[in-house]
Motif scaffolding. Structure first.
Motif: not given
Length: 331
Positions: A233-239, A251-254
């Motif tokens: 859910f955290d976009y910074d975590v995805c990056k 993949a991004y959840l939010n």
């Protein structure tokens, strides 16, 4: 407040653009490293079954495909400006299922077992689900454990040492699983992918980043790259996952980023709630045009499943994998 983690990446410097092979895909991928111009060779008991070209493209020989082993561990060695580099990567026979079904926290509901348990994972595998989703938190002493909520049986996971957490019993009698135990179990097969959600820390961004580093580091240590896709859910975590492993599927959840946003940051796709997707139906086609995957959660209603399947979404995450599998066979 510091959690004692450096900014170093979770990998040794060696990675592959792909970790699977099949009879129709003898060229596996390209070996990547942090040293420009470095050359590598293969060693170990399986080295003769593969080739590594001058531009570090890895391929499998036909006789190795015919042996039908579930995977091979390959040793890569190279001399760089920083000295000798040596690492072992696991190359997996691609028998992964290509349907749209992702079991949300495993297949637990119809089976009457506990979500996010080893049994739920194995149920999803036996059913023939494309993937089994699960959630990762970090204990007070930095052990990675599987649970959806940040609190279990009255204990805040991030404030509790692992010894106390691992003494807990789930409703089906199992112990609370560690990430290492869960991945190890999932890697006994090569049909169902492991969809790893990195949970957002209740302590803030720094600890979320620390959790992310530990997760990716463990995936690499276990040689689980071929099995694991990441979601958060955290976009910074995805990056951050992408920075640690540029070829990881993330993949991004939010639900608050457009397909153009995701493509710009080289994510694998979006994984949005069905209400978001219904409201932004055009995102399905836009994502597909941008070669992004479309996953939708958590879909338990038959009519919604049918609506999504008619629009050819890539994946549907559900607490009712048995129902979705029935519908998938009709499409």
């Amino acid at each position: 407040m510091s959690f004692g983690f450096s900014a170093a990446t979770a990998q040794s410097g060696l990675s592959l653009t792909n970790y699977t092979f099949s009879a129709s895909q003898p060229i596996i991928g390209t070996l990547k490293n942090n040293q420009l111009g470095a050359r590598y060779t293969l060693s170990g008991p399986h080295a003769a079954l593969f080739t590594l070209s001058k531009d570090n493209q890895l391929a499998i020989r036909p006789r190795a495909v015919r042996q039908a082993q579930p995977w091979y561990d390959l040793v890569f060695e190279g001399k760089t400006s920083a000295g000798m580099v040596r690492d072992t990567l696991r190359i997996v026979n691609d028998q992964f299922i290509r349907n749209q079904v992702i079991a949300h926290r495993g297949a637990w509901k119809q089976a009457g077992t506990t979500e996010n348990s080893i049994t739920a994972l194995n149920n999803a595998i036996r059913l023939g689900c494309m993937g089994s989703e699960f959630d990762v938190h970090m204990s007070a002493d930095s052990v990675l454990v599987i649970n959806h909520d940040p609190i279990i049986q009255g204990l805040a996971i991030e404030k509790t040492p692992a010894q106390e957490l691992l003494a807990l019993k789930l409703s089906n009698g199992e112990s609370l699983p560690t990430l290492e135990a869960y991945l190890t179990e999932g890697m006994k097969q090569n049909r169902t992918r492991l969809i790893l959600e990195i949970k957002t820390s209740t302590f803030g961004k720094e600890r979320s980043m620390a959790l992310t580093e530990r997760v990716v580091k463990l995936v690499h240590r276990l040689r689980a790259q071929a099995w694991v896709d990441y979601i958060a859910f955290d976009y910074d975590v995805c990056k951050k996952v992408r920075a640690l492993d540029p070829d990881a599927k993330v993949a991004y959840l939010n639900g608050d980023k457009t397909p153009a946003d995701l493509a710009a940051d080289k994510l694998f796709g979006f994984d949005y709630h069905f209400n978001v997707v219904k409201k932004n139906e055009a995102w399905i086609q836009e994502a597909q045009q941008r070669h992004l995957t479309v996953n939708v959660w958590t879909v338990n209603d038959k009519a919604m499943m049918e609506w999504l399947l008619a629009r050819r979404v890539d994946f549907i995450t559900t607490n009712e994998p048995e129902l979705l599998l029935e519908l998938v066979t009709k499409h």
